[in-house]
Design a protein around this motif. Structure first.
Motif, short mmCIF file in Angstrom:
data_model
loop_
_atom_site.label_atom_id
_atom_site.label_comp_id
_atom_site.label_asym_id
_atom_site.label_seq_id
_atom_site.Cartn_x
_atom_site.Cartn_y
_atom_site.Cartn_z
N VAL B 89 48.48 25.65 49.89
CA VAL B 89 48.97 26.01 48.34
C VAL B 89 48.89 26.92 48.43
N CYS B 90 50.01 27.28 47.16
CA CYS B 90 49.77 29.18 47.73
C CYS B 90 49.51 29.43 46.08
N VAL B 91 49.24 30.56 45.59
CA VAL B 91 49.18 30.86 44.41
C VAL B 91 49.87 31.91 43.69
N ASN B 92 50.19 31.70 43.26
CA ASN B 92 50.92 33.53 42.22
C ASN B 92 49.19 34.04 41.63
N ALA B 93 49.00 35.65 42.22
CA ALA B 93 47.38 36.11 41.69
C ALA B 93 48.22 36.32 39.95
N LEU B 94 46.38 35.93 39.92
CA LEU B 94 46.72 36.38 38.36
C LEU B 94 46.96 38.18 38.21
N GLY B 95 47.25 38.31 36.94
CA GLY B 95 47.58 39.34 36.53
C GLY B 95 49.18 39.96 37.39
N CYS B 97 53.53 38.99 37.17
CA CYS B 97 54.74 38.31 36.59
C CYS B 97 55.43 37.47 37.34
N LYS B 98 54.95 36.85 38.25
CA LYS B 98 54.95 35.70 39.14
C LYS B 98 54.74 34.00 38.88
N GLY B 99 54.25 33.85 36.94
CA GLY B 99 54.08 32.60 36.87
C GLY B 99 52.85 32.73 36.52
N SER B 100 51.31 33.56 36.83
CA SER B 100 50.53 33.31 36.54
C SER B 100 50.31 34.49 35.34
N THR B 101 49.56 34.22 34.80
CA THR B 101 49.48 35.12 32.98
C THR B 101 48.89 36.24 33.91
N GLY B 102 49.86 37.35 33.47
CA GLY B 102 49.49 38.97 33.10
C GLY B 102 49.91 40.04 32.29
N PRO B 103 49.89 40.97 32.73
CA PRO B 103 50.65 41.60 31.40
C PRO B 103 51.74 41.03 30.56
N ALA B 104 52.46 40.93 31.19
CA ALA B 104 53.77 40.70 30.86
C ALA B 104 53.82 39.58 30.06
N SER B 105 52.94 39.08 30.06
CA SER B 105 52.75 37.05 29.47
C SER B 105 52.65 37.59 28.00
N ILE B 106 52.45 36.28 26.99
CA ILE B 106 52.35 36.77 26.13
C ILE B 106 51.02 36.58 25.47
N ARG B 269 63.46 46.39 39.55
CA ARG B 269 64.17 45.50 38.43
C ARG B 269 63.50 44.29 38.57
N ARG B 270 62.45 43.57 38.92
CA ARG B 270 62.17 42.78 39.88
C ARG B 270 60.34 42.50 39.92
N PHE B 271 59.75 43.48 39.06
CA PHE B 271 58.55 43.51 39.14
C PHE B 271 57.89 43.83 37.79
N ASP B 272 57.91 43.41 36.60
CA ASP B 272 56.89 44.05 36.19
C ASP B 272 56.02 45.62 36.42
N PRO B 273 56.42 46.98 35.33
CA PRO B 273 55.43 47.72 35.71
C PRO B 273 53.63 47.73 35.77
N ASN B 274 53.28 47.07 33.93
CA ASN B 274 52.56 47.15 34.17
C ASN B 274 51.53 45.90 35.03
N SER B 275 52.21 44.68 35.10
CA SER B 275 51.59 44.36 35.97
C SER B 275 51.22 45.01 37.10
N TYR B 276 52.32 45.72 37.97
CA TYR B 276 51.81 46.67 39.04
C TYR B 276 50.92 47.94 39.12
N LEU B 277 50.77 48.24 37.80
CA LEU B 277 49.52 49.02 37.90
C LEU B 277 48.43 48.19 37.51
N TYR B 278 48.19 47.10 37.24
CA TYR B 278 46.77 46.36 37.39
C TYR B 278 45.88 46.10 38.32
N LEU B 279 48.06 45.44 39.14
CA LEU B 279 46.74 44.75 40.59
C LEU B 279 46.79 46.02 41.51
#
Lengths: 375, 375
Positions: B89-95, B97-106, B269-279
């Motif tokens: 099992v592999c999870v996308n990290a919380l926070g 922008c690649k499926g798990s909820t993060g700053p780019a999510s609604i 263009r393939r990674f959300d800047p805010n998500s980058y800051l948080y992680l």
């Protein structure tokens, strides 16, 4: 455009025109220098110090300028580079903004600062300009040339282009060519400056100044000049005393962040951004393998010098230890009595500025072992 | 605001509210995950993979998504993490922008992306969210948790906060706390993004996008993820074939410069800047010494796990070898059968992505030595 010239700096005019290795020439250019001690009658006790990217020629306090210098603990009476024995000369690098002609200097052809009209700068140009200062001071042959970092590159270029100009060499955290990790770091520093809209193609002034770009460049410099090991002991995970503002999770919170900020603030308005770009690129271009089919060992072996000491630091990630070992091996292949001295200083590339306990004896030991100069 | 969700991603809803360690809570959040192989009847063959900062959950090709993944050579039938034996099992990290909820999510409270209203993110939150996925898949106890880089931090947090959730641990190029060199690098990356006027306090879109800041951040990342040694062999001083334009001495000229540029272009263009800051910030904050008077050894010794392997790389400057040794020693003090494996890979921090020749046998050897799972 400000130049930052130490008090009572002295100057030597370069021949005009002064041809540049990559093309073009300087007109009416000059070199700033400073000295400690006295040239003896035999003129055989001169030691030339070539600096890293940012220092001026004022390595230490002297009568003309009692302000402490950037290598205060190393240069002066009774110090490791002992001005009671040696006539010590330090030059500000060509292309700098601290007295020697550089992009912030006035172009006599236009009456305005050169900015990006300054010709492409190479380490070899700086070495040629330093040689002019040596000759102007009446020195036929240096007892020793000592170069740190970029100055370690320039010292090798000096010996290569001016055979016999020095009997010996102390090359500190230097390199015979730039390698891709340091090129990448410098490329990113330059990009930070050039991306700052206020850099404006080199056409900035004190009011519209690429402060952000310079701050980024300097921080990246400081990070790579020191070492992780030193910082673990020095900062660990210590937080700033002032709590960060609650609404900014990205504000400075760790001591290491404010340390970098402080370093950057002290630097950004005290070094000309265009000068930074030129000096930085000159290091990327440096390669003693040029003219030897890219074989740096052959380039080093073509240098003639009696004795040499290449000092490096185990924690240096910018000019790693293998590069100083390479220098010693190459010079030895050319017939020099050349030693390689790796030091375990925790302070990384900048250790020579601060780890005087290790660098002092290493340098003074080398100098003291030389045939005593005349009177 | 774009999220980058792999095809056929699967999701687990987090409990709502999902409380965050540093305060606040998420509502209606979810985690993206992917799997390989089958959970056996005994439910004792599950292996969880926790990723570094940027990957998604699609570690390798599978039936649902035949696209190659970021750890293609390591995960799948007959591969070192063998999906014929293990339910991976592999999870996308919380926070992220690649499926798990993060700053780019609604944000369900506003109907607009969270941006900087996303609560402060910690490694521990990511671990708690991963634990939810594990339970949702019907797994009582993982056979092993494997964490790389940031995921190596998250794996330790998972074991600390969810005792008994895994029998064993493979911690790859991870750390039990952030140290100042890596904090400094990440701080500078964040500053590059935040200084970009188009970041605009986190309020950008695809048209006004902090491209320059992201490019700087990514280049600095790539420089510190690899190693000088690797680049000496790979790039040396090779020039680009296309001559640089004559009027720009600062344009890209060395291969290493265009390599960085290419990497950056593919990323920005393939990674959300805010998500980058948080992680990025979550890594700075991570410290297993918390709650143990800052004693990270005590924090590690409080973890209960049967077997562990901490793998590090000699050329890693971001998560240096001492940090993996620290993990093994601390876990051993807590009673684990824990080994430290330093690898001589030249590729630095990112070696686990590319030096499969060394990492494959190390990981498969550890997994194969476990008590065979049931059927």
């Amino acid at each position: 455009m400000t130049e930052f010239i130490p008090a009572n700096a002295r100057f030597v005019d370069l021949p005009s025109p002064f041809p540049m290795k990559r093309g073009g020439a300087l007109h009416g250019a000059r070199m700033a220098y400073d000295t400690w001690g006295t040239l003896n009658a035999a003129r055989d006790n001169a030691v030339l110090v070539l600096t890293g990217l940012s220092p001026d020629a004022h390595a230490a306090a002297n009568e003309a300028n009692p302000e402490p210098g950037w290598w205060e603990a190393m240069v002066g009476p009774g110090k490791p580079i002992d001005s009671e024995r040696w006539f010590v000369v330090c030059v500000n690098a060509l292309g700098s903004c601290k007295g020697s002609t550089g992009p912030a200097s006035i172009d006599p052809a236009t009456g305005r600062p050169y900015r990006l009209d300054f010709p492409e700068l190479s380490i070899e140009d700086g070495a040629d300009a330093a040689a002019v200062v040596v000759r102007a001071l009446g020195i036929e042959r240096l007892a020793c040339v000592i170069g740190n970092s970029m100055g370690g590159m320039a010292a090798l270029a000096l010996l290569q282009r001016h055979p016999g100009i020095a009997r010996s060499l102390v090359d500190i955290s230097g390199a015979a060519r730039a390698l891709p990790f340091s090129i990448a770091i410098r490329s990113l520093q330059r990009e930070a400056i050039r991306l700052d809209p206020k850099w404006n193609g080199g056409d900035y002034d004190d009011d519209a100044y690429p402060e952000s770009g310079m701050r980024m460049a300097r921080k990246l410099g400081v990070i790579t000049y020191r070492s992780a090991l030193e910082w673990d002991g020095r900062f660990g995970r210590v937080r700033l005393e002032d709590e960060r503002e609650d609404d900014d999770p990205f504000g400075f919170e760790f001591q290491v962040e404010s340390y970098l900020e402080g370093h950057a603030r002290r630097f950004v308005r005290r070094f000309d951004p265009n000068s930074y770009l030129y000096l930085s690129r000159s290091m990327d271009w440096f390669d003693l393998g040029e003219g030897h089919d890219g074989d740096v060992h052959a380039g080093l072996a073509a240098i003639r010098v009696e004795r040499a000491l290449a000092i490096g630091v185990q924690t240096d990630i910018l000019f790693p230890l293998q590069q100083q070992e390479e220098i010693a091996e190459g010079l030895r292949a050319g017939g020099a009595n050349a030693a390689f001295l790796p030091l375990p200083s925790p302070q990384g590339h900048d250790a020579f500025l601060v780890d005087i306990e290790r660098f002092g004896p290493a340098v003074s030991g080398f100098l003291n072992a030389m045939r005593a100069p005349g009177r």
